[in-house]
Every structure is written in structure tokens, then in C-alpha cells.
Design a protein around this motif. Sequence first.
Motif, PDB file in Angstrom:
ATOM      1  N   PHE A  55      38.576  39.865  41.863  1.00  0.00           N
ATOM      2  CA  PHE A  55      37.935  38.603  42.221  1.00  0.00           C
ATOM      3  C   PHE A  55      37.967  37.584  41.093  1.00  0.00           C
ATOM      4  O   PHE A  55      37.696  36.412  41.320  1.00  0.00           O
ATOM      5  CB  PHE A  55      36.486  38.848  42.625  1.00  0.00           C
ATOM      6  N   GLY A  56      38.258  38.048  39.910  1.00  0.00           N
ATOM      7  CA  GLY A  56      38.216  37.127  38.794  1.00  0.00           C
ATOM      8  C   GLY A  56      39.115  35.923  38.965  1.00  0.00           C
ATOM      9  O   GLY A  56      38.653  34.776  38.895  1.00  0.00           O
ATOM     10  N   ASN A  70      36.419  42.790  38.757  1.00  0.00           N
ATOM     11  CA  ASN A  70      36.786  41.710  37.854  1.00  0.00           C
ATOM     12  C   ASN A  70      38.245  41.325  38.019  1.00  0.00           C
ATOM     13  O   ASN A  70      38.590  40.149  38.074  1.00  0.00           O
ATOM     14  CB  ASN A  70      36.528  42.144  36.413  1.00  0.00           C
ATOM     15  N   THR A  74      29.219  34.739  35.696  1.00  0.00           N
ATOM     16  CA  THR A  74      30.603  35.029  35.340  1.00  0.00           C
ATOM     17  C   THR A  74      31.164  33.836  34.583  1.00  0.00           C
ATOM     18  O   THR A  74      30.941  32.685  34.976  1.00  0.00           O
ATOM     19  CB  THR A  74      31.435  35.267  36.606  1.00  0.00           C
ATOM     20  N   ALA A 122      38.290  29.219  42.440  1.00  0.00           N
ATOM     21  CA  ALA A 122      37.205  28.617  43.215  1.00  0.00           C
ATOM     22  C   ALA A 122      36.275  27.837  42.314  1.00  0.00           C
ATOM     23  O   ALA A 122      35.653  26.867  42.739  1.00  0.00           O
ATOM     24  CB  ALA A 122      36.445  29.703  43.960  1.00  0.00           C
ATOM     25  N   GLY A 123      36.201  28.264  41.069  1.00  0.00           N
ATOM     26  CA  GLY A 123      35.326  27.561  40.162  1.00  0.00           C
ATOM     27  C   GLY A 123      35.729  26.111  39.958  1.00  0.00           C
ATOM     28  O   GLY A 123      34.887  25.236  39.810  1.00  0.00           O
ATOM     29  N   VAL A 183      40.412  34.759  41.603  1.00  0.00           N
ATOM     30  CA  VAL A 183      40.006  33.947  42.760  1.00  0.00           C
ATOM     31  C   VAL A 183      38.805  33.090  42.403  1.00  0.00           C
ATOM     32  O   VAL A 183      38.730  31.910  42.737  1.00  0.00           O
ATOM     33  CB  VAL A 183      39.697  34.865  43.947  1.00  0.00           C
ATOM     34  N   GLU A 184      37.882  33.716  41.718  1.00  0.00           N
ATOM     35  CA  GLU A 184      36.702  32.944  41.346  1.00  0.00           C
ATOM     36  C   GLU A 184      37.052  31.864  40.335  1.00  0.00           C
ATOM     37  O   GLU A 184      36.462  30.789  40.332  1.00  0.00           O
ATOM     38  CB  GLU A 184      35.643  33.876  40.773  1.00  0.00           C
ATOM     39  N   ILE A 224      31.375  30.193  35.909  1.00  0.00           N
ATOM     40  CA  ILE A 224      32.026  29.904  37.195  1.00  0.00           C
ATOM     41  C   ILE A 224      31.319  30.556  38.362  1.00  0.00           C
ATOM     42  O   ILE A 224      31.578  30.215  39.516  1.00  0.00           O
ATOM     43  CB  ILE A 224      33.497  30.351  37.183  1.00  0.00           C
ATOM     44  N   ALA A 225      30.476  31.496  38.125  1.00  0.00           N
ATOM     45  CA  ALA A 225      29.803  32.137  39.263  1.00  0.00           C
ATOM     46  C   ALA A 225      28.495  32.720  38.775  1.00  0.00           C
ATOM     47  O   ALA A 225      28.277  32.899  37.576  1.00  0.00           O
ATOM     48  CB  ALA A 225      30.673  33.238  39.870  1.00  0.00           C
TER      49      ALA A 225
END
Lengths: 544, 284
Positions: free
Chosen positions: B42-43, B39, B129, B49-50, B45-46, B118-119
Motif C-alpha cells: 500500500f505504500g 507497507n 504514514t 494518493a497522498g 499507492v498511498e 500521507i496517511a
Amino acid sequence: MRILRRALVPPAFLILAVLAQVTLVNRLPLPGDAAPDLVLLVVAALAVTGGPVPGMLAGFVGGLALDLAPPVSNLAGETAFVFCAAGYACGALALQLSRVGPEGKRGTPDTRDPGLPVLASLPVMVAGVGLAEALRGGLGLMLSDPRMTGPAIAHVLPSAVIYDVLFSPLVLWLVGAALGAAEPASAVLGASEPRQAPPGRAVVRAAGAGGAILAGRATAVPRLSFADTRPAPLRAPVPASPKLRLAAQSSPSLSPTDRRVPASSHLPRGAGWLQGSGGGWRNASPGPVSRPVRVAFGSPSRDGSVGGSVLGNRVLGNRVLGNRVLGNRVLGNGLLDGVGGGFSGSVFRGSGFSGALGPSLFAGPGSRKPRRDWLRAGGRSSVGPLTSGGAGVRLLTRRPHGVLRAPGKGWLQPDKQPRRNSPGLASASPREGWIRARRAGAPARWGKSASWSSGSPGHRSSPGKGWIRPAKPVAPARRKSPGRGWLERKPARIMWQPKTPGRGWLGRGSALRRGSGRWRSGSRVHGTGAKPFGSSRTRIGGRR
Amino acid sequence: MHENRRTRLALAVLLVAAIALITLSYRSGGTSGANGAGNSLFGPVENAAGYVTRPIEGFFHAIGHDDATEIANLQTQNDQLRAQLSRLQLSQSDARQLNKLLQLDARGGYKIVAASVIAAGGSYSDTVTIDAGSKDGIQADETVLNGNGLVGTVTSVGPTTSTVLLASDASATVGVRLAGTNTIGAITGAGTTMAGSDTLRLRLFSASATLQPGDALVTFGSVGGRPYVAGVPVGTVTSITSQPGSLTQTALVTPFADFSGLGVVGVVIAVPRADPRDSVLGGH
């Protein structure tokens, strides 16, 4: 740049794939309750183009990333396990399929061909992806994941595999393009990164516009030059003593195409054997020998990996004959053809150019991917090292009975001292696609003939100005250039092997003879000895 | 040979490492430090990216969906729910009376933190996520809902992201109550086994209860409101699947929330002081 790219592309692809997977692909309302697994596809593509080691590394890292990326529901390590195994399987399978000849029995990336053609890579990739999906389901079942029950797997698995198959060409193309168009597979592999130091003093130079193979200050007689005898880290140890063969010893590997070769009198003078073994190449019969120039790339174990080993990555200048160059372009007009007219129109006949001559999966922009056997004829049936890959590249004049044109001035004149830091050699590279295989499988021809030409038949584009100029010096070795005098080999050794065993080398008994009659000259025995040598000859110093 | 051996050794090392990871996370119940690390790692980053993928994803959803519900209000959702709650309470006299009886102090309502999805997880799992984490006051085991109904519960929380286990996941079980009655049961996500993720399975704990298609379900509520608060609309019964003579009644339930097209969701960070009973359900 290429190294950089090779180091950066796989991680970048994995990260992008993970992000795209969790943030986009998984959310798309695709029918079938499944989605393509981009990470798995990237792993498979890297494995297919790179081999088992990059494959399994990418699989582990990518799977672990997928295991840790937030919307994770499975146990950490599950995906890493599955993808790692899948990456290894893909790489090993691709390697297996791309092995060349009876000699290519090693699982090292270097023994690979230019790379599997796309048509063969895709099935490998698809098989690996399917295997991974099934393995993932099985692992989930084993771990009693409440989500991955039998019905759920039966419901998801087919559609997931279908999606993966649909997306695999795209991913394969992307990965291949990013890894460097037209790089031979061996170059794509980090493992096979040629570590050889370039023969600092030039070794082969061909005069003429193309300038080319032999050059250097070296000696009047081009001698052996070993790019390096040190094995690349991930490759099986290169025999410390490459084998030399004279042209006269025509190997049984001469393919039928060689029989059509005109008499030796038609061959350019100064031709000799150029044979590389395990990263070295040499000109074994120097001088005005009216024999076909034979460039035999590769020891039996590294059949003709011209790019990586034979000519070294930076043998001539900065990568002039490096992987890409040789793989794709160098072997074109300029290199072996336009030698002061002497070689113009020479025919490049490979009796087994079974090495990484070709570009790998993707032959670069505008160039076609040669088939596996391009420039190779009879590589599989060949015997012996030079002979094993049968790697023979013949330079023949194209005109059968015409007047032999003497090689251009300075061709094979080793006496000149190469200047260092020549910009021409260091920077100039052939133009994009100026040599490319037009028809795979056919005897390679240079010049106007159909097989090899840059564009339309009849038109040859010559290499860019100043690239591989004959008189130009060879760029200094960038790293680990051999010490002085490394080129100084006695001609006598050419006959057999550069490293003559010491006294009593046969009398020392077990230390020197191990395995099944394998003789070695080095300090270690390579291989297990379980496999006999090339079918008909006993190789000395070779390595399997 | 030499090389092969080394390659295989490396492969074995990697596989053993993976198995060790599996073992570790298995022993810790699936949600371990690895999740927290993931979390945190990558959180962000995601999250970034979201921003890129959300319009793309929205585009794909816009193709087949009525976007009116999707547009729903990151900022107004809270107000909407509150307004809905109060409107329902006010508009229906009987509901008001019921509230007076059963809900001595139902005015608390839910306190919600709005977030965006977002994911999403893989093929087998229904997890998403959201872009809100502990910095927004979210803790694990809090209920997630959207304007339509129950979405799921928070399983792990990062600084800026949280992972939500959807109610449609095969491993999710939610206690529910038939609206208007005291009949309780449990719904389980069908996962990807059958009919997609748009179906939940209901099993009533009572064999004698009457169950009819069209019955609405609300969450029964957990102790302390975790992982599920009470009174959140879940779905309606579509078909009865129990066989005559079976000990429990089973049925298929169509959820109110569209799990495949989640956009804006709300995390209930404060439990209502009293069970809102069916008042939230009124709109359905």
C-alpha cells in the motif's frame, strides 16, 4: 457489461475506501476524536444491496486491506474479522427483511425482493455499522490493546457511530448507483447471476410493437421453456422440474385485485399461463384460451425473480428480458401492452409479483424505486408455488366490456423460426425509464393508468425502435444454450411437472420420500424437510 | 437451507482465517511480516494518493489553522533546525557555557530526513504514514520530530513509506527530562481517552521533585538514540494531577507539536554525538 461492473465495482470501492480512509478521512480534524469508517460503510452497503455472501467477502477483503495499509496499529486480522462478521450480519438481516411470503424462507439471495427499499436499507446498514464498531471495540478490549481501553471506547464509539450514520446514505447511494442503477437486487448479487442459458429458440413472443414474451420458432403451442434447471452457484438448487399449472387452476393466491378482473372473455386470446419455476417459465395453456395471461414468476423458492430466472437473463434476445429490463422497463408498454394492439391497455395485475421485478435499491436514473410490494399483491398470503409467491401477472384488457382486440399478428406464433443475431434484439434496449412504477403497491397498470406509465399519464413512450420485435429472431444463447429439443415437452406434463417421475416413483420408498412428505422428482432432496409445504397444498417437485 | 449452510460455512472459514491472522500477528508482537507486506503493497499507492489528498487535507486544516507553520519548508526544515540550534547556542551565553560544560561535543546535531505525512491511522490509534522509507535511509525506531518538537518514533519501514507511532498514542511512552534539571519521568499518550490527543500524561519517577505548570520537557534519550534521541523538546506542563501523598507526581503536558495537524516531519537518522541537553528547547 453488467457482469463486468458487478465484478469490478466492489473491489474498486473497497480500494478507494481504504485509500480515502487512511489518506484523507483519518487526517481530517473532525471533532469527537473519531472519523467515519468508509470501508465499513462500503462493506455494509455492499452487504445490504448484495446479501450475506458478497457482504462477508467484501468485509473480509476490505478489513484485511485496512489491516495491512501502512498506518496500521492494530493486529492484522482484527478489522477483517469484524468487518466480515458485520458484512454477513448486514446481508443476512437485509435478506431476512426482504424475504417474501412464507415461502421465502431461504437465505439465498435469489429469494430476495427487488431489494430493500432505501428506508429499510439504511437502518439495516446503520445497525450493522454500529454492531461492527462495538465489535471492534470489544475485540480490542479482549486483545488488551493498550489503545482500546474502556474509557477510550466509550469516548470514541458514540461519535464514530454518529459519523458512520451520517455518511451511510451517501455511501449507500454511491454503491447502489455504481452497482447498476435499477438493477434488481438479485442481479446485483453475483450469486444470483442468472446462469440460465436463454431458451435459444424463442419461447415467448408477443407480437406488436412491444413484441414480447412469447416468441419463437418453437412449436405451435408454446410449451414449457426452462431457462435452465441448473441452479446458479450460490443459489439453492433449482428444482429440476418446474411446476406447471394451468390457468384453470386458479390458485388461492389470487389476490383480491384479481377479483376485479373482468371476465375471462375480456382477456386477450392466446393468453395462457406463463409460469416460471426455478428459472423456467412456460406457457402452460397455449392456444386461444380466453384466460388471463398469467405470468407467474418464480417457484416458491424464488418468488418471482423475474429478472434472473423466470425469463432468464437473456431469454429473449440479449437480455431483453434480463434483469434490468424486466425489473425496470420491459414490463412496460411494449412488452405486455403493445402487442399489436391486442394487449394495449392491458392491466398488469400482479397477484403476487413478489419477485425481483423491481429495481433494487436504486431504481435507476429518473425512475422511482418501487416499494417492496409493487406488483405484488397478496404474495405473502399466497400458497403454493405459483401460488406460492402467488406470482401472477395478469394481462387484462383495460376496457372492461369493449371489443376484444385480437392480438396482433404473430403474437404467440411459435412457428416462426427466429433468426439469429438479430441486432434489434441483441442491442436495443428500452429507453431509459420508459416504464416505471409510479405508485407502489397499487395494482400495476400499464398504459395510461396511473400506476405505470413512463411519464405523464396519457403518454406512453413506446420502446425503442426495434427492441423486441415480434418477427425478430431471438439472439442465440450466449452460453450454454440448451440442447436441441429441450423445449420439447409433452403437453401432458404441463399439467404436473415436466419431469415425470419414473415408474414406481412413489413406490420406491424412502428414496423418494424424505423429509416431511416432500416429494421430489429429482435426484436430491432439497431442504431439510423441517418445514411443511405451502400451507394448503402438497407441492411436487418444488423446492423450498 | 442448502445455500444457507454453504454461506455459513464460508463465513466460518473467513472468520477463522481472521482469527488465525490475529493470532499470528499477536504472537509476533504486532509488527510482523504483515506490516512489511502492507507497507510494500500500500505504500506506493498511498504515496500517490497522498498527492491527491494532501491539498484537500491542507485545505481543511487551513480553515482552522494558521498556515504559516504548515507551509514550513520541506526543504529548509533541516537548515532551520540547524540554524535554530546554532542560534540558540550562540545567542545565549549561559547556554553556551552550559554547552561547554555538559556538551563536550554538541556540534553534531541531528541529521534529519524530511518527509510528509500521507496517511493516518484510525480512530483509536495515533499513527501516521510518512512518505519516506528505507530508500531514504530510514530505519525502525528512529525519532521523528518537526519544527515544534517531538512527534514520535518509526515503528515499521517500507521501501518508500514508514509508519510513525505518535507520542500521543496510548501505547507510546517517552522518557523525558525536566528542562534545566535532571529530573526524569515518562510521558504517555492519552490516546483518545480524554481531552483529545492534545494532551500527554507525565509521570515523574521521583516523588520529591518539584513540578510546576510551565515546566518544559525534553526527551531524555534512549540508548543509542533509539527509539528516542535526547534533547528533543516535548511539551510544557499544564496542570499537576498528582494527589498529595502519592508516590509519583503526575501531570498533564501539552505537546509542542500539533499531532492532529502534522505536515512536514523530520526523521533523525543520525544521533548527535552528544546529548544536546536543553539547547534545542530554547525557542520554546
